[in-house]
Design a protein around this motif. Structure first.
Motif, PDB file in Angstrom:
ATOM      1  N   ALA A  22     -12.423 -31.777  43.953  1.00 16.70           N
ATOM      2  CA  ALA A  22     -13.690 -32.366  43.532  1.00 16.70           C
ATOM      3  C   ALA A  22     -14.778 -32.111  44.564  1.00 16.70           C
ATOM      4  CB  ALA A  22     -13.522 -33.866  43.317  1.00 16.70           C
ATOM      5  N   ALA A  23     -15.981 -31.866  44.066  1.00 19.51           N
ATOM      6  CA  ALA A  23     -17.137 -31.767  44.941  1.00 19.51           C
ATOM      7  C   ALA A  23     -17.428 -33.147  45.510  1.00 19.51           C
ATOM      8  CB  ALA A  23     -18.340 -31.243  44.160  1.00 19.51           C
ATOM      9  N   VAL A  24     -17.999 -33.175  46.701  1.00 15.26           N
ATOM     10  CA  VAL A  24     -18.327 -34.434  47.370  1.00 15.26           C
ATOM     11  C   VAL A  24     -19.846 -34.591  47.363  1.00 15.26           C
ATOM     12  CG1 VAL A  24     -18.133 -35.762  49.508  1.00 15.26           C
ATOM     13  CG2 VAL A  24     -16.292 -34.202  48.827  1.00 15.26           C
ATOM     14  N   ALA A  25     -20.286 -35.802  47.036  1.00 13.77           N
ATOM     15  CA  ALA A  25     -21.711 -36.085  46.965  1.00 13.77           C
ATOM     16  C   ALA A  25     -21.993 -37.455  47.559  1.00 13.77           C
ATOM     17  CB  ALA A  25     -22.186 -36.038  45.511  1.00 13.77           C
ATOM     18  N   VAL A  26     -23.267 -37.731  47.735  1.00 10.41           N
ATOM     19  CA  VAL A  26     -23.721 -39.044  48.172  1.00 10.41           C
ATOM     20  C   VAL A  26     -24.575 -39.629  47.059  1.00 10.41           C
ATOM     21  CG1 VAL A  26     -25.268 -40.243  49.787  1.00 10.41           C
ATOM     22  CG2 VAL A  26     -23.605 -38.569  50.632  1.00 10.41           C
TER      23      VAL A  26
END
Length: 171
Positions: A22-26
Protein backbone atom coordinates in the motif's frame (compact mmCIF):
# COMPACT_ATOMS: atom_id res chain seq x y z
CA UNK A 1 -18.62 -20.10 15.93
CA UNK A 2 -16.42 -20.49 18.98
CA UNK A 3 -14.11 -17.70 20.16
CA UNK A 4 -10.95 -19.73 19.42
CA UNK A 5 -11.86 -19.81 15.73
CA UNK A 6 -12.65 -16.07 15.75
CA UNK A 7 -9.29 -15.27 17.39
CA UNK A 8 -7.36 -17.43 14.92
CA UNK A 9 -9.28 -15.92 11.98
CA UNK A 10 -8.47 -12.41 13.21
CA UNK A 11 -4.78 -13.22 13.62
CA UNK A 12 -4.57 -14.93 10.23
CA UNK A 13 -6.40 -11.97 8.64
CA UNK A 14 -3.88 -9.53 10.17
CA UNK A 15 -1.01 -11.66 8.92
CA UNK A 16 -2.33 -11.97 5.36
CA UNK A 17 -3.56 -8.39 5.05
CA UNK A 18 0.04 -7.29 5.67
CA UNK A 19 0.76 -8.86 2.26
CA UNK A 20 -1.20 -6.05 0.62
CA UNK A 21 1.33 -3.49 -0.57
CA UNK A 22 0.00 0.00 0.00
CA UNK A 23 1.04 3.56 -0.69
CA UNK A 24 1.61 5.66 2.42
CA UNK A 25 -0.03 9.05 2.83
CA UNK A 26 -0.76 11.69 5.42
CA UNK A 27 -4.32 12.79 6.15
CA UNK A 28 -4.41 16.31 7.54
CA UNK A 29 -6.97 18.83 8.68
CA UNK A 30 -7.26 21.93 10.82
CA UNK A 31 -8.93 21.77 14.21
CA UNK A 32 -9.53 25.37 15.14
CA UNK A 33 -6.19 27.00 14.40
CA UNK A 34 -4.16 23.84 15.06
CA UNK A 35 -2.97 21.52 12.30
CA UNK A 36 -3.50 17.81 12.87
CA UNK A 37 -2.30 14.84 10.80
CA UNK A 38 -1.90 11.06 10.80
CA UNK A 39 -0.21 8.49 8.59
CA UNK A 40 -2.52 6.18 6.64
CA UNK A 41 -2.15 3.36 4.16
CA UNK A 42 -5.88 2.64 3.86
CA UNK A 43 -7.14 5.11 1.29
CA UNK A 44 -8.37 4.81 -2.26
CA UNK A 45 -9.73 6.65 -5.22
CA UNK A 46 -13.41 5.81 -5.47
CA UNK A 47 -14.59 7.57 -8.61
CA UNK A 48 -13.30 9.76 -11.40
CA UNK A 49 -16.64 11.47 -12.07
CA UNK A 50 -16.96 13.27 -9.80
CA UNK A 51 -13.43 12.80 -8.45
CA UNK A 52 -13.93 11.07 -5.10
CA UNK A 53 -11.62 9.43 -2.56
CA UNK A 54 -12.06 7.64 0.78
CA UNK A 55 -9.82 7.06 3.77
CA UNK A 56 -10.19 4.65 6.70
CA UNK A 57 -9.59 6.19 10.14
CA UNK A 58 -9.89 4.56 13.55
CA UNK A 59 -13.25 5.65 14.93
CA UNK A 60 -12.05 6.49 18.44
CA UNK A 61 -9.04 8.53 17.35
CA UNK A 62 -8.42 12.22 17.82
CA UNK A 63 -7.99 12.49 14.06
CA UNK A 64 -11.51 11.16 13.55
CA UNK A 65 -12.79 13.81 15.97
CA UNK A 66 -10.95 16.42 13.90
CA UNK A 67 -12.44 15.11 10.64
CA UNK A 68 -15.92 15.18 12.16
CA UNK A 69 -15.44 18.89 12.95
CA UNK A 70 -13.98 19.85 9.59
CA UNK A 71 -15.75 20.12 6.27
CA UNK A 72 -12.49 19.56 4.36
CA UNK A 73 -9.31 17.51 4.70
CA UNK A 74 -6.21 16.77 2.62
CA UNK A 75 -4.36 13.63 1.60
CA UNK A 76 -0.63 13.99 0.82
CA UNK A 77 1.03 11.00 -0.88
CA UNK A 78 4.48 10.50 0.67
CA UNK A 79 7.65 10.00 -1.33
CA UNK A 80 10.26 7.38 -0.41
CA UNK A 81 12.43 9.89 1.47
CA UNK A 82 9.59 10.76 3.88
CA UNK A 83 9.70 7.60 6.00
CA UNK A 84 10.53 9.67 9.10
CA UNK A 85 7.33 11.68 8.63
CA UNK A 86 5.32 8.48 8.22
CA UNK A 87 6.76 7.01 11.41
CA UNK A 88 6.30 10.22 13.39
CA UNK A 89 2.69 10.79 12.35
CA UNK A 90 1.91 7.08 12.63
CA UNK A 91 2.99 6.78 16.26
CA UNK A 92 0.14 6.12 18.66
CA UNK A 93 -0.62 8.66 21.34
CA UNK A 94 0.78 11.61 19.43
CA UNK A 95 -0.40 14.98 20.71
CA UNK A 96 -3.38 16.52 19.00
CA UNK A 97 -1.67 19.86 18.56
CA UNK A 98 1.69 20.40 16.93
CA UNK A 99 1.83 17.12 15.01
CA UNK A 100 2.99 18.94 11.88
CA UNK A 101 5.54 21.14 13.66
CA UNK A 102 8.78 21.12 11.67
CA UNK A 103 7.17 19.61 8.56
CA UNK A 104 6.89 21.92 5.55
CA UNK A 105 3.27 22.46 4.59
CA UNK A 106 1.20 24.93 2.62
CA UNK A 107 -2.54 25.69 2.74
CA UNK A 108 -4.75 23.92 0.20
CA UNK A 109 -6.42 26.47 -2.11
CA UNK A 110 -10.10 25.98 -1.19
CA UNK A 111 -10.09 25.36 2.53
CA UNK A 112 -6.58 26.06 3.77
CA UNK A 113 -6.11 22.47 4.97
CA UNK A 114 -2.41 21.63 5.45
CA UNK A 115 -0.71 19.87 2.52
CA UNK A 116 2.81 18.46 2.77
CA UNK A 117 5.09 20.48 0.50
CA UNK A 118 7.25 17.56 -0.67
CA UNK A 119 4.38 15.13 -1.31
CA UNK A 120 4.39 13.31 -4.64
CA UNK A 121 0.74 14.25 -5.08
CA UNK A 122 -1.90 15.86 -2.90
CA UNK A 123 -5.68 15.99 -2.87
CA UNK A 124 -7.94 18.48 -1.12
CA UNK A 125 -11.32 16.96 -0.29
CA UNK A 126 -14.72 18.13 0.86
CA UNK A 127 -16.28 15.52 3.12
CA UNK A 128 -19.45 14.07 1.61
CA UNK A 129 -20.04 11.01 3.77
CA UNK A 130 -18.81 9.19 6.86
CA UNK A 131 -19.58 5.52 7.27
CA UNK A 132 -18.92 3.57 10.46
CA UNK A 133 -17.49 0.15 9.64
CA UNK A 134 -16.41 -2.07 12.56
CA UNK A 135 -13.75 -0.14 14.52
CA UNK A 136 -13.11 2.42 11.78
CA UNK A 137 -14.89 5.11 9.81
CA UNK A 138 -14.66 5.54 6.08
CA UNK A 139 -14.41 9.24 5.35
CA UNK A 140 -15.51 9.88 1.78
CA UNK A 141 -14.69 13.16 0.10
CA UNK A 142 -15.16 14.86 -3.23
CA UNK A 143 -11.83 16.11 -4.57
CA UNK A 144 -11.93 19.90 -4.91
CA UNK A 145 -8.28 20.51 -5.85
CA UNK A 146 -5.13 18.50 -6.62
CA UNK A 147 -1.45 19.07 -7.12
CA UNK A 148 1.98 17.48 -7.34
CA UNK A 149 5.27 18.17 -5.60
CA UNK A 150 8.10 19.94 -7.41
CA UNK A 151 10.01 16.66 -7.82
CA UNK A 152 7.05 14.35 -8.36
CA UNK A 153 8.26 13.24 -11.80
CA UNK A 154 11.46 11.86 -10.19
CA UNK A 155 10.22 10.86 -6.72
CA UNK A 156 9.27 7.30 -5.86
CA UNK A 157 6.32 6.54 -3.58
CA UNK A 158 6.72 5.35 -0.02
CA UNK A 159 5.12 1.91 0.27
CA UNK A 160 4.29 -0.40 3.18
CA UNK A 161 4.43 -4.16 2.85
CA UNK A 162 4.68 -6.77 5.60
CA UNK A 163 5.07 -4.07 8.27
CA UNK A 164 8.11 -2.64 6.50
CA UNK A 165 8.76 0.31 4.21
CA UNK A 166 9.95 0.16 0.62
CA UNK A 167 9.44 1.71 -2.78
CA UNK A 168 9.28 0.78 -6.46
CA UNK A 169 11.95 0.81 -9.14
CA UNK A 170 12.68 3.74 -11.46
CA UNK A 171 9.77 5.66 -12.89
Amino acid sequence: MDRTHEDSLTERYRELSDDIAAAVAVVSAKRGNALHAITVDSFLDVSYDPPTMAVSVYGGSRMMETLEMSEHYAISLLNSSQRDISERLGASGQPLYGSLKGIDTFPAPHSGQPVLTDAIAWFELRTTQMLEVATHSLVVGEVVSVGAGAHSSKDKPLLRWRKAYGTMGPR
